[in-house]
Design a protein around this motif. Sequence first.
Motif, PDB file in Angstrom:
ATOM      1  N   UNK A 239       0.708  -1.264   0.157  1.00 17.66           N
ATOM      2  CA  UNK A 239      -0.136  -0.069   0.048  1.00 17.66           C
ATOM      3  C   UNK A 239       0.876   1.258   0.009  1.00 17.66           C
ATOM      4  N   UNK A 240       0.363   2.001  -0.593  1.00 18.56           N
ATOM      5  CA  UNK A 240       0.968   3.566  -0.874  1.00 18.56           C
ATOM      6  C   UNK A 240      -0.290   4.627  -0.084  1.00 18.56           C
ATOM      7  N   UNK A 241       0.197   5.297   1.113  1.00 19.13           N
ATOM      8  CA  UNK A 241      -0.702   6.365   1.505  1.00 19.13           C
ATOM      9  C   UNK A 241       0.177   7.596   2.011  1.00 19.13           C
ATOM     10  N   UNK A 242      -0.484   8.664   1.663  1.00 24.90           N
ATOM     11  CA  UNK A 242       0.238  10.017   2.039  1.00 24.90           C
ATOM     12  C   UNK A 242      -1.010  10.914   2.532  1.00 24.90           C
ATOM     13  N   UNK A 243      -0.632  11.767   3.544  1.00 22.06           N
ATOM     14  CA  UNK A 243      -1.746  12.618   3.737  1.00 22.06           C
ATOM     15  C   UNK A 243      -1.148  14.075   3.908  1.00 22.06           C
ATOM     16  N   UNK A 259      -9.448  26.841  -0.883  1.00 20.20           N
ATOM     17  CA  UNK A 259      -8.549  26.470   0.145  1.00 20.20           C
ATOM     18  C   UNK A 259      -9.067  25.089   0.595  1.00 20.20           C
ATOM     19  N   UNK A 260      -8.182  23.902   0.744  1.00 21.98           N
ATOM     20  CA  UNK A 260      -8.577  22.591   1.232  1.00 21.98           C
ATOM     21  C   UNK A 260      -7.606  22.402   2.565  1.00 21.98           C
ATOM     22  N   UNK A 261      -8.654  21.967   3.576  1.00 20.33           N
ATOM     23  CA  UNK A 261      -8.066  21.614   4.802  1.00 20.33           C
ATOM     24  C   UNK A 261      -7.049  20.075   4.987  1.00 20.33           C
ATOM     25  N   UNK A 262      -7.356  19.264   4.098  1.00 19.57           N
ATOM     26  CA  UNK A 262      -6.651  17.900   4.263  1.00 19.57           C
ATOM     27  C   UNK A 262      -6.626  17.302   2.808  1.00 19.57           C
ATOM     28  N   UNK A 263      -6.004  16.345   2.509  1.00 18.44           N
ATOM     29  CA  UNK A 263      -5.684  15.529   1.425  1.00 18.44           C
ATOM     30  C   UNK A 263      -5.096  14.349   1.540  1.00 18.44           C
ATOM     31  N   UNK A 264      -5.455  13.290   0.935  1.00 20.39           N
ATOM     32  CA  UNK A 264      -5.081  11.788   0.834  1.00 20.39           C
ATOM     33  C   UNK A 264      -5.128  11.155  -0.405  1.00 20.39           C
ATOM     34  N   UNK A 390       7.478  21.204  -0.814  1.00 19.93           N
ATOM     35  CA  UNK A 390       8.243  20.309  -0.279  1.00 19.93           C
ATOM     36  C   UNK A 390       7.621  19.441   0.861  1.00 19.93           C
ATOM     37  N   UNK A 391       7.640  18.250   0.790  1.00 22.85           N
ATOM     38  CA  UNK A 391       6.914  17.135   1.463  1.00 22.85           C
ATOM     39  C   UNK A 391       7.449  16.308   2.150  1.00 22.85           C
ATOM     40  N   UNK A 392       6.941  15.263   3.054  1.00 26.76           N
ATOM     41  CA  UNK A 392       7.750  13.862   3.234  1.00 26.76           C
ATOM     42  C   UNK A 392       6.699  12.818   2.899  1.00 26.76           C
ATOM     43  N   UNK A 393       7.106  11.891   2.614  1.00 27.98           N
ATOM     44  CA  UNK A 393       6.611  10.595   2.338  1.00 27.98           C
ATOM     45  C   UNK A 393       6.266   9.723   3.621  1.00 27.98           C
TER      46      UNK A 393
END
Length: 403
Positions: A239-243, A259-264, A390-393
């Motif tokens: 599985x791959x999952x990121x939030x 504007x969005x508060x969350x993403x998956x 820039x983000x973290x896996x």
Amino acid sequence: MRSWRISGFPVLVAIAFALAPVASASASEFEVEENPAVVSGEEVEGNHVLTLESEKPLSCEEVIFSGELGSPIETLEVTPQYENCTFAGNSATVDVNECAYEFHAGSESAEEVFEGTMDLVCPEGESISITGSTCKITLGHQSLTGKVEFTNELEAEPKATMTAEMSLSNVEYTKVEDGAFCPLNGIGPKEDGSYNGQELLKASKEEQDKGMAVGKVKGMLCEEKVKTGCKKAFKNGDEVKATQSSPIALTPKTGKSIICQAATVTAAIKDNTVMPEPLEKFIATFDQCKWNVTTDCAKVEMLNKNSEALVRNWGFLVGGGNITVPFTLFIECDKAVVKCEYESAAKNDMVFVLPGGDPSLLRAAELLVNKPLASKDDANCAANIVWTGDYSVEKPKPVYVAG
């Protein structure tokens, strides 16, 4: 037409696609740590020498190459500049007249060494012009015989560089002028030229050094970091999952924002041991989105544009990669207000850098998406979207790129 700047959610697409293998394991390509980058070159190990009539050399002490490199590609075009040249014992000048060299990456011949080729490309009616003594010679558009040996200098400081050693023969040229003191044997076309020289190539972006290399296309996503190969690849169905829980903004240059508060993002690796194979599934959804602060958005979603391995993942140096993502983006905020659909063209596929590690930082270069594919209300759909961040896996981790 408005333009939206998107920050935050492009990582989610890129994380998922980072796990998709490449289309070919045998090809070789030029690549940079962060693109697009400026490529520059300077001569090393002696002069560049063009020998005519098997014995008469044009020798240049200073040879500068310049070009630009975007996404990893098999052909790199550079424009040469020749200074401090001599021919037949006299000072000579070389005018390139908008001609350029095309390097072709070729195939690996030894560890970190690739044997490629080179072409001389000129605009119609133009040629490289050499004037020295009472001679004038021109070289026009041609495919060059011989080889160019590209060697990666991965340990170079501050960033990886590459050398290109040119050993070319049967170079075609035309003797245009043969004055009283010219050592050439008359005028006319000849095919006995040879060209030898070595150039150090390096890359930079915004005056910052960036790593540059040539390499085999790589696509394994691994749990362990190794110098070559992949000892422990992720398995079919992993599985791959990121939030992303911080606010995600789609901000037009003028007008109102989303504007969005969350993403998956969720996905699964179909098969990471045999290339090419796509992800088994992919979807990125964005929650709690509002347009103009008050209008709810029922749908903000990104999908892979084509599930049949249109995604390419290049291993960069050791433990990193550039990721190209074809995508479709849907935005629907109160059907009567905003309904937009975007689809990337090939030249606008998103490109990201995945260094790998634990945690693995993924960097989205600034990317432009052009006019919407379709929209219900054109006035509220941005003509252009720019992606950065820039983000973290988060999962899987650790993750490394290997060949």
